[in-house]
Design a protein around this motif. Structure first.
Motif: not given
Length: 316
Positions: A176-182, A207-212, A225-231, A234-240
């Motif tokens: 939804d372009e009217e809302t922030e994609n988190t 969508f935002e990206v984290m990289q490893a 991340i899990a040490d500080n909040e309910h993961i 925060r995270l939609a999925l992992v692509i490995s």
């Protein structure tokens, strides 16, 4: 040598626990190289090659083996070395990467070594961005370099990275372009080319990206991340990726499922190991799905499906 040639196809069916088997070879110097046996279809003496007009400079010619025609790449030239002379007295490694078959012309083939992924290390600092390495290891007190074949292949035949208009039109059903994609998506892959391809796809969807750069790095980031909040918030999925130094994608998935804080993460295994992968392995390690590299539409559709289901669940 005959033992290696006779058993390569059988060994490609083996799947260990964070283990791999490397087929070692040399080009035109004393340096040893390695390739994961999972990606090897066959090893044989190079047959007569056919040249065709306007071949890429790194391609030695075309081979025709058992009804299949494919390009044969001079791996010495491809990595900045001298051309391999007299191909018909050399060896060809027939391999499957990213849904395609190709031959790699090498100077000599040595043996298969069974190793633990923890002994496969990232390239040393200072090796530069222009190198063709994804990892290094030590065998018999000798450095063995594992080549970034995806990077080499992308030089010869660049992969289409554009998402089709049809898939992009489906994006509006999810976002939804009217809302922030988190939604944030973690990408784990040791190949810089593969990371860039997946990152571009994810960012094109908004969508935002984290990289490893490997499975161990990915697991540390997830636990951080899990040490500080309910993961899941925060995270939609992992692509490995599957093949990675220190910890492969199979083991990463297993570790995610063992951690009560991470176990509900959606995990997609995204690998060029398409020729030997099977649904039994997906179920065995607990991955949600497998997507062979690299099709931007197929990957995008899978991402949108996961995010859509996630949002519908949250709206209930």
């Amino acid at each position: 040598m005959s033992g290696i040639l006779d058993t390569v196809n059988q060994r490609t069916q083996l799947v260990g626990q964070n283990r791999l088997e490397l087929l070692t070879f040399r080009l035109m110097t004393k340096q040893r190289y390695g390739i994961n046996v999972f990606k090897v279809k066959e090893v044989l003496q190079c047959p007569p090659l056919t040249t065709v007009p306007k071949l890429h400079p790194l391609v030695k010619g075309m081979a025709h083996i058992r009804g299949l025609t494919f390009s044969v790449i001079d791996m010495s030239l491809a990595t900045g070395g001298p051309p391999i002379p007299d191909p018909e007295n050399r060896f060809m490694i027939i391999s499957e990467f990213n849904r395609t078959t190709q031959g790699f012309l090498v100077g000599a083939v040595e043996r298969i070594v069974n190793m633990h992924w923890e002994k496969i290390l990232p390239p040393p600092d200072g090796s530069g961005k222009e190198n063709f390495l994804t990892a290094v290891t030590d065998i018999d007190d000798e450095l063995v370099e594992i080549l970034d074949v995806e990077k080499i292949l992308n030089r010869i035949s660049p992969v289409n990275e554009e998402i089709s208009e049809d898939i992009l039109s489906q994006k509006t059903e999810v976002t939804d372009e009217e809302t922030e994609n988190t939604e944030i998506i973690l990408i784990a892959d040791d190949s810089s080319v593969a990371r860039r391809q997946v990152r571009r796809t994810v960012e094109s969807l908004g969508f935002e990206v984290m990289q490893a750069e490997d499975g161990g790095d990915a697991l540390r980031q997830l636990k951080g991340i899990a040490d500080n909040e309910h993961i899941i918030n925060r995270l939609a999925l992992v692509i490995s990726d599957i093949e990675m130094p220190e910890m492969d994608g199979y083991t990463l998935t297993t570790e995610i499922r063992k951690d009560t804080r991470l176990k509900d993460l959606h995990v997609v295994l995204h690998s060029s190991l398409s020729g030997v992968f099977n649904e039994a392995m997906v179920q065995r390690v607990g991955a949600d799905s497998f997507i062979p590299k690299f099709d931007p539409d197929e990957l995008s559709a899978a991402i949108l499906q996961v995010v859509k289901a996630r949002r519908e669940k949250n709206d209930k």
